[in-house]
Design a protein around this motif. Structure first.
Motif, PDB file in Angstrom:
ATOM      1  N   ASN A  35     -76.972  55.585  34.733  1.00  0.00           N
ATOM      2  CA  ASN A  35     -78.259  55.584  35.434  1.00  0.00           C
ATOM      3  C   ASN A  35     -78.916  56.954  35.406  1.00  0.00           C
ATOM      4  N   GLY A  36     -78.290  57.899  34.718  1.00  0.00           N
ATOM      5  CA  GLY A  36     -78.826  59.253  34.657  1.00  0.00           C
ATOM      6  C   GLY A  36     -80.150  59.308  33.919  1.00  0.00           C
ATOM      7  N   THR A  37     -80.998  60.245  34.323  1.00  0.00           N
ATOM      8  CA  THR A  37     -82.336  60.341  33.737  1.00  0.00           C
ATOM      9  C   THR A  37     -82.511  61.541  32.821  1.00  0.00           C
ATOM     10  N   SER A  38     -81.509  62.403  32.708  1.00  0.00           N
ATOM     11  CA  SER A  38     -81.659  63.598  31.874  1.00  0.00           C
ATOM     12  C   SER A  38     -81.427  63.260  30.408  1.00  0.00           C
ATOM     13  N   ASN A  69     -73.273  57.269  37.265  1.00  0.00           N
ATOM     14  CA  ASN A  69     -74.558  57.212  37.948  1.00  0.00           C
ATOM     15  C   ASN A  69     -75.488  58.331  37.513  1.00  0.00           C
ATOM     16  N   ILE A  70     -74.921  59.392  36.935  1.00  0.00           N
ATOM     17  CA  ILE A  70     -75.732  60.554  36.554  1.00  0.00           C
ATOM     18  C   ILE A  70     -75.463  61.011  35.127  1.00  0.00           C
ATOM     19  N   SER A  71     -74.211  61.087  34.705  1.00  0.00           N
ATOM     20  CA  SER A  71     -73.875  61.668  33.403  1.00  0.00           C
ATOM     21  C   SER A  71     -73.679  60.572  32.352  1.00  0.00           C
ATOM     22  N   SER A  92     -83.763  59.646  29.533  1.00  0.00           N
ATOM     23  CA  SER A  92     -84.174  60.121  28.220  1.00  0.00           C
ATOM     24  C   SER A  92     -82.998  60.440  27.314  1.00  0.00           C
ATOM     25  N   GLY A  93     -81.785  60.100  27.735  1.00  0.00           N
ATOM     26  CA  GLY A  93     -80.628  60.260  26.870  1.00  0.00           C
ATOM     27  C   GLY A  93     -80.580  59.164  25.818  1.00  0.00           C
TER      28      GLY A  93
END
Length: 459
Positions: free
Chosen positions: A345-348, A326-328, A371-372
């Motif tokens: 689903n991560g945005t970083s 969900n993040i990484s 943006s990954g």
């Protein structure tokens, strides 16, 4: 004619007249009795090797085969105390319990090697309250279900037993290979549910520490509220381990070897964590850990639903697997990723669908919502699909026979340090293809940037 009839009658008379029909006596037994095959001693006062104290505790002090003749209830202390080796105990379907107001003693206390116990129940009054502050296990009755009291006792076999509502351990043996627990159930215990060398076909529910702690675990189901669901120092197979503990060190299944055809679920740590390989298994966490953390992962699913951890993390290779974070990162591998699907689903910028540190990515799909990179590979990418919302769709040294997609002026549909060949890419906001050499490739939307050359029909 008369002569023939007379002869036949005489012959018939001789055939029938063969002696008296009355049997000489009653039939004698031809089979051995059960006591002749295996002499068994009832657990009653006066039996050889059996003594009973004032609280009702039965002590077995001689080798042999013993059986319980009825339900056993003690007022305090142990239920059955075994001090001799070479004892076989059949509970005969009966129940051991205690009327002690506070948990005390052990239902079956084993202080020797070469022991077999089977076919019975241990019932105590301890309950589990998940909302209680402090000690969540409270009640009356028995402290331990079955306990060998030493890590050195060997050749222990426990079968077809149930333990319910004890304050401390459910079934506690040494973890030697010669200790076996099978077809047993433990429900509510304040410490480890089952500890042994080999555990098969068992279930544990609401254990305060490890659900099952063993060398080898197979065909088991265990729920812990305070530690690992299953902790196997070697392998876990065809099993399910669940923990509701929110500690990052509590895993659904932890194994020192391999995890095969199993399911691990955690509210704190990893769904499955093992030092070997994970095959045909599912790992899920809604805590701080990852879905699956292993050396190699094959034909498996890893899901990290809430924390900044990876769906699947492998020291080496990931094959035919699905990872979601969900993040990484959906899938993070030290080696090769093949025939796999990684989603985040991560945005970083570090939230990649698939990330391979030192190996190629083949026949795989990577997707990220931020943006990954859809797929990030230190080496080559082939026969794959990568999509990113604002980062690079595919990012590698060389990319062949693949499709990359993004929608950002600052990123590329496909980026390669070397060559892009036989690929298609889309980036309505910028470069679709970006590499030193681009061969036989097409930009569905966007531009093509080749720092050295465009060859083999690349426009």
């Amino acid at each position: 004619m008369k002569t023939t009839i007379t002869t036949l009658l005489a012959t018939t008379t001789l055939l029938l007249a063969q002696g008296p029909l009355t049997p000489p006596g009653a039939p004698a037994p031809t089979m051995k009795t059960l006591d002749q095959i295996e002499p068994r001693t009832p657990l009653i006062a006066g039996s050889p090797g059996v003594s009973i104290n004032g609280s009702g505790t039965i002590t077995i002090s001689q080798s042999g085969s013993y059986y319980l003749t009825g339900n056993l209830s003690v007022t305090s202390g142990d239920g059955i105390f075994i001090t001799a080796s070479g004892v076989t105990l059949d509970l005969n379907g009966f129940t051991i319990s205690s009327t002690s107001a506070t948990p005390a003693g052990t239902a079956i206390d084993i202080n020797a090697s070469n022991i077999s116990v089977s076919n019975g129940h241990i019932l105590s009054g301890v309950t589990y309250d998940s909302g209680a502050t402090g000690d969540q296990f409270s009640g009356s009755g028995i402290s331990n279900g079955i306990d060998t009291n030493s890590t050195n006792y060997e050749n222990i076999r426990l079968q077809n037993l149930s333990v319910q509502g004890v304050d401390f351990g459910g079934i506690l043996c040494s973890n030697l290979d010669s200790t076996l627990v099978e077809f047993c159930t433990v429900t509510v215990c304040g410490f480890t549910g089952i500890r042994a060398g080999l555990v098969k076909h068992c279930s544990v529910e609401n254990a305060g520490a490890e659900g099952i702690l063993a060398r080898e675990v197979s065909f088991c189901y265990a729920i812990s509220v305070g530690s690992d669901g299953i902790d196997a120092s070697n392998n876990a197979a065809y099993s399910t381990g669940v923990t509701s503990s929110t500690s990052t060190s509590s895993h659904g299944i932890r194994a020192g070897g391999n995890v095969i055809n199993s399911v691990g679920q955690s509210s704190g740590g990893d769904g499955i964590r093992c030092l070997g390989n994970v095959l045909n298994s599912n790992g899920f966490t809604n805590g701080s850990g990852g879905g699956i953390d292993a050396l190699n992962v094959s034909h498996s699913t890893g899901v990290a639903a809430s924390a900044a951890s990876n769906g699947i993390e492998a020291g080496f290779n990931v094959t035919s697997s699905y990872g979601f974070s969900n993040i990484s990162k959906g899938i993070f591998a030290g080696g090769t990723v093949s025939n796999s699907y990684g989603v985040t689903n991560g945005t970083s910028s570090s939230s990649d669908g698939i990330h391979s540190v030192s190996g190629p990515v083949t026949a795989s799909t990577g997707q990220t919502s931020g943006s990954g990179k859809g797929i990030w590979a230190a080496l080559s990418i082939s026969d794959s699909y990568g999509v990113s919302s604002t980062g690079d769709g595919l990012y590698g040294t060389t990319v062949t026979n693949s499709f990359g997609q993004t929608n950002s002026a600052a990123s590329d549909g496909i980026f390669a340090f070397g060559t892009i060949a036989n690929c298609r890419a889309s980036n309505p906001s910028g470069a679709a293809l970006d590499a030193r050499i681009i061969s036989a490739s097409t930009a569905v939307n966007g531009t093509i940037n080749a720092s050295v050359a465009k060859v083999d029909g690349t426009p």
